[in-house]
Design a protein around this motif. Structure first.
Motif, mmCIF file in Angstrom:
data_model
loop_
_atom_site.group_PDB
_atom_site.id
_atom_site.type_symbol
_atom_site.label_atom_id
_atom_site.label_comp_id
_atom_site.label_asym_id
_atom_site.label_seq_id
_atom_site.Cartn_x
_atom_site.Cartn_y
_atom_site.Cartn_z
ATOM 1 N N VAL A 1 0.841 -1.203 0.000
ATOM 2 C CA VAL A 1 0.000 0.000 0.000
ATOM 3 C C VAL A 1 0.875 1.252 0.000
ATOM 4 N N LYS A 2 0.774 2.046 -1.071
ATOM 5 C CA LYS A 2 1.524 3.298 -1.109
ATOM 6 C C LYS A 2 0.848 4.310 -0.192
ATOM 7 N N THR A 3 1.645 5.040 0.606
ATOM 8 C CA THR A 3 1.115 5.967 1.597
ATOM 9 C C THR A 3 1.858 7.294 1.522
ATOM 10 N N ILE A 4 1.114 8.383 1.678
ATOM 11 C CA ILE A 4 1.714 9.707 1.755
ATOM 12 C C ILE A 4 1.693 10.163 3.209
ATOM 13 N N ILE A 5 2.857 10.569 3.734
ATOM 14 C CA ILE A 5 2.910 11.115 5.087
ATOM 15 C C ILE A 5 3.324 12.577 5.010
ATOM 16 N N ARG A 6 2.901 13.341 5.991
ATOM 17 C CA ARG A 6 3.298 14.747 6.077
ATOM 18 C C ARG A 6 3.951 14.969 7.430
ATOM 19 N N PHE A 7 5.029 15.709 7.422
ATOM 20 C CA PHE A 7 5.902 15.774 8.571
ATOM 21 C C PHE A 7 6.422 17.202 8.710
ATOM 22 N N TYR A 8 5.770 17.985 9.613
ATOM 23 C CA TYR A 8 6.175 19.370 9.813
ATOM 24 C C TYR A 8 6.368 19.633 11.292
ATOM 25 N N ASP A 9 7.210 20.586 11.602
ATOM 26 C CA ASP A 9 7.484 20.936 12.986
ATOM 27 C C ASP A 9 6.442 21.945 13.458
ATOM 28 N N THR A 10 5.635 21.572 14.449
ATOM 29 C CA THR A 10 4.544 22.454 14.849
ATOM 30 C C THR A 10 5.002 23.611 15.717
ATOM 31 N N SER A 11 6.268 23.659 16.077
ATOM 32 C CA SER A 11 6.743 24.879 16.711
ATOM 33 C C SER A 11 6.897 25.973 15.659
ATOM 34 N N LEU A 12 6.909 25.551 14.368
ATOM 35 C CA LEU A 12 6.972 26.516 13.271
ATOM 36 C C LEU A 12 5.616 26.669 12.599
ATOM 37 N N TYR A 13 4.880 25.568 12.471
ATOM 38 C CA TYR A 13 3.614 25.564 11.743
ATOM 39 C C TYR A 13 2.510 25.171 12.718
ATOM 40 N N CYS A 14 1.841 26.128 13.302
ATOM 41 C CA CYS A 14 0.882 25.830 14.365
ATOM 42 C C CYS A 14 -0.461 26.489 14.075
ATOM 43 N N GLU A 15 -1.548 25.722 14.156
ATOM 44 C CA GLU A 15 -2.870 26.243 13.808
ATOM 45 C C GLU A 15 -3.328 27.344 14.756
ATOM 46 N N SER A 16 -2.797 27.359 15.973
ATOM 47 C CA SER A 16 -3.220 28.389 16.919
ATOM 48 C C SER A 16 -2.578 29.738 16.622
ATOM 49 N N HIS A 17 -1.570 29.736 15.734
ATOM 50 C CA HIS A 17 -0.942 31.003 15.343
ATOM 51 C C HIS A 17 -1.734 31.657 14.213
ATOM 52 N N THR A 18 -1.641 32.956 14.114
ATOM 53 C CA THR A 18 -2.268 33.688 13.029
ATOM 54 C C THR A 18 -1.197 34.468 12.289
ATOM 55 N N PRO A 19 -1.040 34.324 10.974
ATOM 56 C CA PRO A 19 -1.843 33.410 10.149
ATOM 57 C C PRO A 19 -1.367 31.969 10.278
ATOM 58 N N LYS A 20 -2.189 31.047 9.791
ATOM 59 C CA LYS A 20 -1.783 29.653 9.762
ATOM 60 C C LYS A 20 -0.689 29.506 8.708
ATOM 61 N N ILE A 21 0.504 29.212 9.138
ATOM 62 C CA ILE A 21 1.652 29.230 8.222
ATOM 63 C C ILE A 21 1.586 28.102 7.221
ATOM 64 N N ASN A 22 1.097 26.960 7.630
ATOM 65 C CA ASN A 22 1.033 25.818 6.722
ATOM 66 C C ASN A 22 -0.179 24.971 7.072
ATOM 67 N N PRO A 23 -0.962 24.507 6.082
ATOM 68 C CA PRO A 23 -2.170 23.729 6.394
ATOM 69 C C PRO A 23 -1.857 22.369 6.987
ATOM 70 N N PHE A 24 -0.680 21.818 6.739
ATOM 71 C CA PHE A 24 -0.349 20.496 7.257
ATOM 72 C C PHE A 24 0.411 20.645 8.570
ATOM 73 N N THR A 25 -0.335 20.946 9.620
ATOM 74 C CA THR A 25 0.288 21.239 10.896
ATOM 75 C C THR A 25 0.854 19.993 11.552
ATOM 76 N N PHE A 26 0.225 18.865 11.377
ATOM 77 C CA PHE A 26 0.552 17.705 12.175
ATOM 78 C C PHE A 26 1.216 16.604 11.362
ATOM 79 N N LEU A 27 1.910 15.765 12.055
ATOM 80 C CA LEU A 27 2.384 14.529 11.451
ATOM 81 C C LEU A 27 1.163 13.664 11.189
ATOM 82 N N ASP A 28 0.950 13.220 9.958
ATOM 83 C CA ASP A 28 -0.192 12.355 9.710
ATOM 84 C C ASP A 28 0.218 11.093 8.958
#
Length: 290
Positions: free
Chosen positions: A178-205
Motif C-alpha cells: 500500500v503506497k502511503t503519503i505522510i506529512r511531517f512538519y514541525d509544529t513549533s513553526l507551523y501551528c494552527e493556533s498562530h495567526t496566520p496559519k503558516i502551513n495547512p499540514f500542521t501535524f504529522l499524519d
C-alpha cells in the motif's frame, strides 16, 4: 601384469592422499599458494566522518552522519572521527587545531561554510606494498551549518525549516503493498493556533497509516531535530475527525533523511494509551515529493 597392478594401486593411493589433503588458502600464510604479503595492509590515506548527536533512542546514542549540521549549542554536539589508521592525526577546523582520532565540538556559527581538514601521518609507511606512500596524506571537506529553524529578526520570525521536514510518498514495512503519503512538519513553526496559519499540514499524519495527531502545538519540538534527522512522537488517533481519546495511540521514533535530501527512513514504536498491551513496531521508507 604385476607392474600394471602396481601402477594402478599407486595411482589410486596417490589420488586418495591428494584428495584428502586440505587446500591452503590463507593469504597471511607464506606456505599457502595464495599468500599475499600486502594483504590487510593499507597506504596512508586520510578519511573521516562528521556526525551530529540527536539523542538517545532505545538505550543507544543516535549520531547522524552528514556534512550539513545544526549550529545550535551543546545539545547537539558534532563529532569528527578519522576512519583510517595512522600514528598521528592533525585536524584543522576553521582557525583551530586538534590532535585526537575522534572528538566532539559544539557552538558553531550559523549559516557558515566551515573547512574541515584532516592530516594523517604514519612513521613507517608500507613502501614495499605502496612505493609512492610518503607516510602523509591530507583531506579537506566543507561542513555547512544550517540556519536556525526559527529566529526573531527584530520585527518578525524568520523560518528556515530543516531539510527533513516535508511530504513523502512511500511504504510501511507492515503494509508493503500500500503506497502511503505522510506529512511531517514541525509544529513549533507551523501551528494552527498562530495567526496566520503558516502551513495547512500542521501535524504529522499517516504514521502509522490512517492515524493523525490530536495535539495542537508542540507535537514536534524545534529543538528535537537536526537538519537530516528528528525525533517524532505524540498522541495519534485513527481518522482525521476522531475525537475518541480512549483510542489514543502514543508513538515515538526517529526519522532520518539520507543526504540526497530525498529519501527518508522512519522507525517508530507505539502503544495504546489506555490499553498499553496493544503495541506496534513499524518502519516507513519514502521519497520526498514536497
Amino acid at each position: 601384469m604385476r607392474n600394471l597392478i602396481f601402477i594402478l594401486l599407486f595411482n589410486i593411493f596417490g589420488f586418495s592422499i591428494s584428495g584428502c589433503k586440505k587446500k591452503c588458502l590463507d593469504k597471511l600464510n607464506p606456505d599457502c599458494e595464495n599468500y599475499d604479503p600486502c594483504y590487510g595492509k593499507s597506504e596512508t590515506k586520510a578519511a573521516f566522518k562528521i556526525e551530529q548527536y540527536l539523542g538517545p533512542w532505545e538505550g543507544e546514542a543516535v549520531w547522524i552522519e552528514a556534512d550539513t549540521v545544526s549550529a545550535t549549542g551543546n545539545s547537539f554536539p558534532v563529532k569528527f572521527t578519522a576512519t583510517c589508521e595512522a600514528d598521528s592525526f592533525i585536524w584543522e577546523i576553521g582557525a583551530s587545531k586538534y590532535y585526537e582520532k575522534s572528538f566532539a565540538l559544539d557552538f558553531f556559527p550559523s549559516d557558515a561554510h566551515i573547512p574541515v581538514t584532516l592530516i594523517v601521518i604514519n612513521k613507517n609507511p608500507k613502501k614495499a606494498c605502496f612505493p609512492k606512500d610518503n607516510g602523509r596524506d591530507t583531506l579537506t571537506r566543507i561542513m555547512y551549518t544550517w540556519k536556525e529553524e526559527k529566529y526573531w529578526d527584530g520585527t518578525k520570525y524568520i523560518f528556515h525549516p530543516h531539510p527533513i521536514k516535508g511530504t513523502y510518498d512511500g511504504y510501511f514495512k507492515s503494509k508493503p503493498e500500500v503506497k502511503t503519503i505522510i506529512r511531517f512538519y514541525d509544529t513549533s513553526l507551523y501551528c494552527e493556533s498562530h495567526t496566520p496559519k503558516i502551513n495547512p499540514f500542521t501535524f504529522l499524519d499517516n504514521i502509522p497509516p490512517g492515524y493523525y495527531s490530536i495535539d495542537s502545538c508542540g507535537f514536534l519540538d524545534g529543538s528535537s531535530g537536526v537538519p537530516f534527522a528528528s525525533y517524532i512522537g505524540g498522541n495519534m488517533v485513527q481518522g482525521k475527525n476522531n475525537k475518541d481519546i480512549s483510542q489514543i495511540l502514543r508513538i515515538r521514533g526517529v526519522a532520518r533523511l539520507i543526504e540526497d535530501r530525498k529519501t527518508i527512513n522512519i522507525k517508530f514504536t507505539g502503544f495504546k494509551l489506555f490499553e498499553p498491551k496493544i503495541t506496534i513496531n513499524d518502519e516507513f521508507n519514502g521519497i520526498k515529493i514536497k
